[in-house]
Design an enzyme around this catalytic site. Structure first.
Site, PDB file in Angstrom:
ATOM      1  N   GLU A   1      -7.271   4.549   7.224  1.00  0.00           N
ATOM      2  CA  GLU A   1      -7.089   5.993   7.008  1.00  0.00           C
ATOM      3  C   GLU A   1      -8.306   6.601   6.320  1.00  0.00           C
ATOM      4  O   GLU A   1      -8.640   7.763   6.552  1.00  0.00           O
ATOM      5  CB  GLU A   1      -5.782   6.238   6.242  1.00  0.00           C
TER       6      GLU A   1
ATOM      7  N   ASN B   1       0.877  -1.176   0.000  1.00  0.00           N
ATOM      8  CA  ASN B   1       0.000   0.000   0.000  1.00  0.00           C
ATOM      9  C   ASN B   1       0.914   1.226   0.000  1.00  0.00           C
ATOM     10  O   ASN B   1       1.492   1.556   1.024  1.00  0.00           O
ATOM     11  CB  ASN B   1      -0.904  -0.035   1.240  1.00  0.00           C
ATOM     12  N   TRP B   2       1.018   1.842  -1.161  1.00  0.00           N
ATOM     13  CA  TRP B   2       1.946   2.976  -1.275  1.00  0.00           C
ATOM     14  C   TRP B   2       1.372   4.271  -0.694  1.00  0.00           C
ATOM     15  O   TRP B   2       2.062   5.290  -0.638  1.00  0.00           O
ATOM     16  CB  TRP B   2       2.339   3.199  -2.747  1.00  0.00           C
ATOM     17  N   LYS B   3       0.083   4.240  -0.325  1.00  0.00           N
ATOM     18  CA  LYS B   3      -0.560   5.441   0.247  1.00  0.00           C
ATOM     19  C   LYS B   3      -0.297   6.654  -0.645  1.00  0.00           C
ATOM     20  O   LYS B   3      -0.257   6.522  -1.862  1.00  0.00           O
ATOM     21  CB  LYS B   3      -0.081   5.649   1.692  1.00  0.00           C
TER      22      LYS B   3
ATOM     23  N   GLY C   1       1.548   2.092  10.864  1.00  0.00           N
ATOM     24  CA  GLY C   1       2.476   3.220  10.792  1.00  0.00           C
ATOM     25  C   GLY C   1       3.079   3.614  12.133  1.00  0.00           C
ATOM     26  O   GLY C   1       3.668   4.672  12.270  1.00  0.00           O
TER      27      GLY C   1
ATOM     28  N   HIS D   1      -9.935   1.169   4.054  1.00  0.00           N
ATOM     29  CA  HIS D   1      -8.672   1.287   4.795  1.00  0.00           C
ATOM     30  C   HIS D   1      -8.882   2.196   6.010  1.00  0.00           C
ATOM     31  O   HIS D   1      -9.661   3.142   5.965  1.00  0.00           O
ATOM     32  CB  HIS D   1      -7.574   1.855   3.894  1.00  0.00           C
TER      33      HIS D   1
ATOM     34  N   GLY E   1       2.559  -1.221   4.366  1.00  0.00           N
ATOM     35  CA  GLY E   1       2.604   0.207   4.038  1.00  0.00           C
ATOM     36  C   GLY E   1       4.037   0.693   3.917  1.00  0.00           C
ATOM     37  O   GLY E   1       4.705   0.505   2.894  1.00  0.00           O
ATOM     38  N   GLY E   2       4.554   1.287   4.986  1.00  0.00           N
ATOM     39  CA  GLY E   2       5.880   1.912   4.968  1.00  0.00           C
ATOM     40  C   GLY E   2       6.979   1.056   4.354  1.00  0.00           C
ATOM     41  O   GLY E   2       7.772   1.540   3.532  1.00  0.00           O
TER      42      GLY E   2
ATOM     43  N   SER F   1       2.585  -2.264  10.473  1.00  0.00           N
ATOM     44  CA  SER F   1       4.006  -2.316  10.825  1.00  0.00           C
ATOM     45  C   SER F   1       4.691  -3.633  10.438  1.00  0.00           C
ATOM     46  O   SER F   1       5.564  -4.117  11.153  1.00  0.00           O
ATOM     47  CB  SER F   1       4.202  -2.013  12.317  1.00  0.00           C
TER      48      SER F   1
ATOM     49  N   GLU G   1      -6.277  -5.088   9.972  1.00  0.00           N
ATOM     50  CA  GLU G   1      -5.242  -4.122  10.332  1.00  0.00           C
ATOM     51  C   GLU G   1      -5.647  -3.398  11.607  1.00  0.00           C
ATOM     52  O   GLU G   1      -6.463  -2.465  11.563  1.00  0.00           O
ATOM     53  CB  GLU G   1      -5.065  -3.087   9.209  1.00  0.00           C
TER      54      GLU G   1
HETATM   55  P1  PGA Z   1       2.240   0.199   7.763  1.00  0.00           P
HETATM   56  O1  PGA Z   1       0.820   0.433   7.001  1.00  0.00           O
HETATM   57  O2  PGA Z   1       2.816  -1.063   7.199  1.00  0.00           O
HETATM   58  O3  PGA Z   1       3.060   1.413   7.397  1.00  0.00           O
HETATM   59  O4  PGA Z   1       1.947   0.103   9.199  1.00  0.00           O
HETATM   60  C1  PGA Z   1      -0.040  -0.625   6.720  1.00  0.00           C
HETATM   61  C2  PGA Z   1      -1.286  -0.125   6.027  1.00  0.00           C
HETATM   62  O5  PGA Z   1      -1.759   0.974   6.352  1.00  0.00           O
HETATM   63  O6  PGA Z   1      -1.849  -0.796   5.140  1.00  0.00           O
END
Ligand code: PGA
Length: 253
Positions: free
Chosen positions: A98, A8-10, A178, A96, A238-239, A217, A172
């Site tokens: 967010e 997930n590149w956000k 994050g 998601h 994500g990250g 994470s 999640e």
């Molecule tokens: P993260 O994000 O790996 O940076 O915690 C995961 C996500 O939001 O899908």
């Protein structure tokens, strides 16, 4: 069981950066088998470059991070499943955390998006998960139940019967996204068993064939341990997915 490792590149990467990263993944996975599937949920503006780099590579597919439940219309700033498919997306993330907690999406909207995207031929990765407050209040089961049932209640029976290969759930925990604070194995086992049971209540034995991913994470160092847990069929990253080498280490785990 189809396994899925998803990036997930956000809201990261210009088109050039996306192309470089997608090409690195394509080079590494060109001859990889289609299981695990490796998905990249890219920003809308990068979908076409990612899809182009992934073309004809069985293991790789591009996805979008959101969609709006209409074909077209006066919805300023939104994007339709048809437009996403036109840009090369095969998958879309829906719900998601967010989107739910920063942008204020509720269960009803998440349900409409899921139904509509599936109807329009996108595969859906539905994200669910509790906040720290909800967990501490003992509401884990209630939250997951509400988030899953609201989607399945809205889904026509014909769709429920045809989810295999086109639907996955990503668990999640919001407090692990994050934050560098990955959920412990006991917490992941408990939540994933719950998700599997709730899925079975919604769609019966076919629930056994829908991948349930963990996200929050995930890093190269913890990926193999998480993938070894019961009912963990993949990872949403994500990250640690922004750098292709770190993401490929997770795919390799
Ligand atoms: P993260 O994000 O790996 O940076 O915690 C995961 C996500 O939001 O899908």
């Amino acid at each position: 069981m189809q396994k899925i490792i998803a990036a997930n590149w956000k809201m990261y990467k210009t088109r050039d950066q996306a192309a470089q990263c997608a090409e690195a993944l394509a080079d590494a996975l060109r001859t990889a088998p289609a299981n695990p599937a490796v998905l990249v949920f890219a920003p809308f503006t990068c979908l076409d470059v990612v899809a182009k780099a992934f073309a004809a590579i069985p293991a790789l597919a591009a996805g979008a991070q959101d969609c709006y439940p209409a074909d077209e219309g006066a919805f300023t700033g939104e994007i339709s499943p048809l437009m996403l498919r036109d840009a090369g997306a095969a998958w879309v993330l829906v719900g998601h955390s967010e989107r739910r907690h920063v942008l204020g999406e509720d269960d009803a909207l998440v349900a409409r998006k899921t139904t509509f995207a599936l109807e329009k031929g996108l595969s859906v990765m539905l994200c669910v998960g509790e906040t720290l407050e909800e967990r501490e209040a003992g509401a884990l089961t209630a939250v997951l139940q509400r988030q899953l049932e609201s989607v399945f209640d809205a889904l026509p029976q014909s769709r429920r019967d045809a989810l295999e290969g086109h639907f996955a759930v990503a668990y999640e925990p919001v407090w692990a996204i994050g934050t560098g604070r990955v959920a412990g194995h006991a917490e992941v086992l408990e939540a994933h068993a719950l998700v599997r049971n709730l899925l079975a209540r919604c769609i019966g034995p076919a629930a056994e064939r829908l991948p349930v991913l963990y996200g929050g994470s995930v890093k190269p160092a913890n990926a193999a341990g998480l993938m070894g847990l019961d009912n963990v069929d993949g990872l949403l990253v994500g990250g640690a997915s922004l750098d292709p080498q770190s993401f490929l280490q997770i795919v390799g785990a």
